[in-house]
Design a protein around this motif. Sequence first.
Motif: not given
Length: 184
Positions: A150, A170-171, A181
Motif C-alpha cells: 500500500t 493499494k495506490n 489498486n
Amino acid sequence: MNSQELLKRYAVGERDFSDDSTIFGDDDLVGVDLSGANLSGINFDVADMSRINLSGANLSRASLSEICLEEANLSGANLRHAYLFQSDMPSTNLSSADLAGACLSCVTAAGVNLHNANLRGADLLSIGLGGADLRGADLSSATLEGANLTNANLTGAILDGTNIDKVTFKNTIMPDGSIRNNNV
C-alpha cells in the motif's frame, strides 16, 4: 562478548568482528555508530538497534530476528543471506543495500527506504512495505507472497520472476509508473 565490549573495541579502531560468535540478545544498541564494521555471521537477535548507523557494514549471514531497527541507517550495507524474521524496521534506510537471498518474512517495514537495493531471491513473505521506497530495487526471483505494498513506490523496480501471489496493491506505483489498486 557483549555490546559494551563491541563498542569499546570499535571505538579504538577495530572493525572486524566476523570471527566472534557474539550473541547480543536483549542488548541496547540504540543510536550507536558501527558503520563499516564487519559483523558477518553475528547474532543480534532480540536487540534494540533503533537509529543505529550500520551504513556500509558487512552483516552477511547475520541473525537479526525480532530486533528493532526503527530509523536505522543500513545504506550500502551487505545483508546477503541475513535472517531478519519478524523484525521491526519502520523508516529504516536500506538504500543501495545488498539483501540478496535474505529472509525478511513477517517484517514490519512501513516507510522503509529500499531505493536501488538488491533483493534478488529474498524471502519477503508477508512483509509490510506500506509507503516503502522501492524505486530501482531489484526484486528478481524474490517472494513477495502476502506482502502489503500500500502506497509503495516501485518505479523502475525489477520484478522478473517475482512471486506476487496475494500481494496487496493499494495506490501502489508500479515499475512502469502506473498506479495499481487491487489485490492479486
